[in-house]
Design an enzyme around this catalytic site. Structure first.
Site, PDB file in Angstrom:
ATOM      1  N   GLY A  46     -45.108  15.743 -32.049  1.00 12.26           N
ATOM      2  CA  GLY A  46     -46.266  15.399 -32.863  1.00 12.26           C
ATOM      3  C   GLY A  46     -47.439  16.365 -32.836  1.00 12.26           C
ATOM      4  O   GLY A  46     -48.137  16.520 -33.822  1.00 12.26           O
ATOM      5  N   ASP A 105     -52.323   5.768 -28.882  1.00 11.03           N
ATOM      6  CA  ASP A 105     -52.127   4.446 -29.450  1.00 11.03           C
ATOM      7  C   ASP A 105     -52.258   3.434 -28.311  1.00 11.03           C
ATOM      8  O   ASP A 105     -53.364   3.060 -27.940  1.00 11.03           O
ATOM      9  CB  ASP A 105     -50.737   4.453 -30.100  1.00 11.03           C
ATOM     10  CG  ASP A 105     -50.434   3.216 -30.919  1.00 11.03           C
ATOM     11  OD1 ASP A 105     -51.350   2.686 -31.551  1.00 11.03           O
ATOM     12  OD2 ASP A 105     -49.266   2.787 -30.932  1.00 11.03           O
TER      13      ASP A 105
HETATM   14  P1  IMP Z   1     -48.586   5.389 -27.037  1.00  7.70           P
HETATM   15  O1  IMP Z   1     -47.795   5.543 -25.785  1.00  7.70           O
HETATM   16  O2  IMP Z   1     -48.477   4.026 -27.615  1.00  7.70           O
HETATM   17  O3  IMP Z   1     -50.040   5.831 -26.902  1.00  7.70           O
HETATM   18  O4  IMP Z   1     -47.853   6.261 -28.115  1.00  7.70           O
HETATM   19  C1  IMP Z   1     -48.224   7.514 -28.437  1.00  7.70           C
HETATM   20  C2  IMP Z   1     -47.147   8.132 -29.310  1.00  7.70           C
HETATM   21  O5  IMP Z   1     -46.645   7.202 -30.279  1.00  7.70           O
HETATM   22  C3  IMP Z   1     -47.763   9.269 -30.075  1.00  7.70           C
HETATM   23  O6  IMP Z   1     -47.639  10.487 -29.399  1.00  7.70           O
HETATM   24  C4  IMP Z   1     -46.986   9.223 -31.367  1.00  7.70           C
HETATM   25  O7  IMP Z   1     -45.838  10.026 -31.246  1.00  7.70           O
HETATM   26  C5  IMP Z   1     -46.548   7.786 -31.545  1.00  7.70           C
HETATM   27  N1  IMP Z   1     -47.436   7.076 -32.500  1.00  7.70           N
HETATM   28  C6  IMP Z   1     -48.310   6.101 -32.211  1.00  7.70           C
HETATM   29  N2  IMP Z   1     -48.965   5.675 -33.311  1.00  7.70           N
HETATM   30  C7  IMP Z   1     -48.509   6.434 -34.316  1.00  7.70           C
HETATM   31  C8  IMP Z   1     -48.837   6.515 -35.732  1.00  7.70           C
HETATM   32  O8  IMP Z   1     -49.692   5.790 -36.301  1.00  7.70           O
HETATM   33  N3  IMP Z   1     -48.145   7.446 -36.436  1.00  7.70           N
HETATM   34  C9  IMP Z   1     -47.223   8.267 -35.891  1.00  7.70           C
HETATM   35  N4  IMP Z   1     -46.893   8.236 -34.583  1.00  7.70           N
HETATM   36  C10 IMP Z   1     -47.533   7.328 -33.813  1.00  7.70           C
HETATM   37 MG    MG Z   2     -44.337  10.997 -31.383  1.00 11.20          MG
END
Ligand code: IMP
Ligand code: MG
Length: 180
Positions: A46, A105
């Protein structure tokens, strides 16, 4: 014209440029008198588009490395169990490490990665993210450099994907809810 599957533009190309410019200036200011090497680490996939723009706005000598992690999860939420698919190429010991994320996120993925890097004794460890969805946070994360906060919507473009698509969009757009 919007790409099929995208319902609206949240951050335009012009706005992205401004945000990255500001982040680069903040990061430059913060690290400018620090002695240890600056190592900027991008979390793949990403962050690769953001990384490419960001490092060119950091007006200091620096090194770049990448790491690929996957978090097991159901649907669009990560579980907090992170697997390292590709580790860093070199050591971080004694370096000022700046982790670069596309989006934070729940905070789970980043926290697991930070724990791992911290265990390798960097001189310092800070985080920069392009977008932040604070309303979805499950684990608290300290973000030193944050591009823009966004509402709880699934976004794509500027490196971010849905099902490996849309990474090439030059803006950040909201995924049409009927697709997600
Ligand atoms: P976390 O562990 O929930 O903070 O997830 C983070 C990862 O989830 C990010 O590095 C993204 O790859 C993916 N992610 C979370 N939300 C989105 C979104 O709205 N669009 C695309 N990828 C997302
Ligand atoms: Mg990702």
């Amino acid at each position: 014209m919007l790409e099929e599957g995208i319902s609206k533009v949240l951050i335009t190309e012009k706005e992205i440029e401004k945000i990255v410019h500001r982040l680069g200036a903040e990061i430059t200011e913060y690290y400018k008198d620090k002695e240890a090497d600056l190592l900027v680490v991008g979390l793949l996939k990403g962050s690769f588009v953001f990384m490419a723009d960001l490092i060119r706005q950091i007006k200091l000598p620096l090194q770049v490395d990448f790491m690929t992690v996957s978090s097991y999860g159901s649907g669009t939420e990560s579980s907090g169990e992170v697997r390292i698919d590709k580790d860093l190429r070199g050591p971080v010991e004694g370096k000022n490490v700046l982790m670069v994320e596309d989006i934070i996120d729940t905070g789970r993925t980043l926290n697991r990665v930070l724990e791992l890097i911290e265990s390798r004794n960097p001189q310092s460890l800070l985080t920069c993210t392009f977008v932040d969805k604070p309303s979805r946070r499950i684990e608290e994360v300290e973000i030193a450099f944050s591009g823009q906060q966004i509402p709880d919507e699934y976004v794509c473009g500027y490196g971010l994907d849905f099902d490996q698509r849309y990474r090439n969009l030059p803006y950040i757009g909201v995924l049409d809810p009927s697709k997600g």
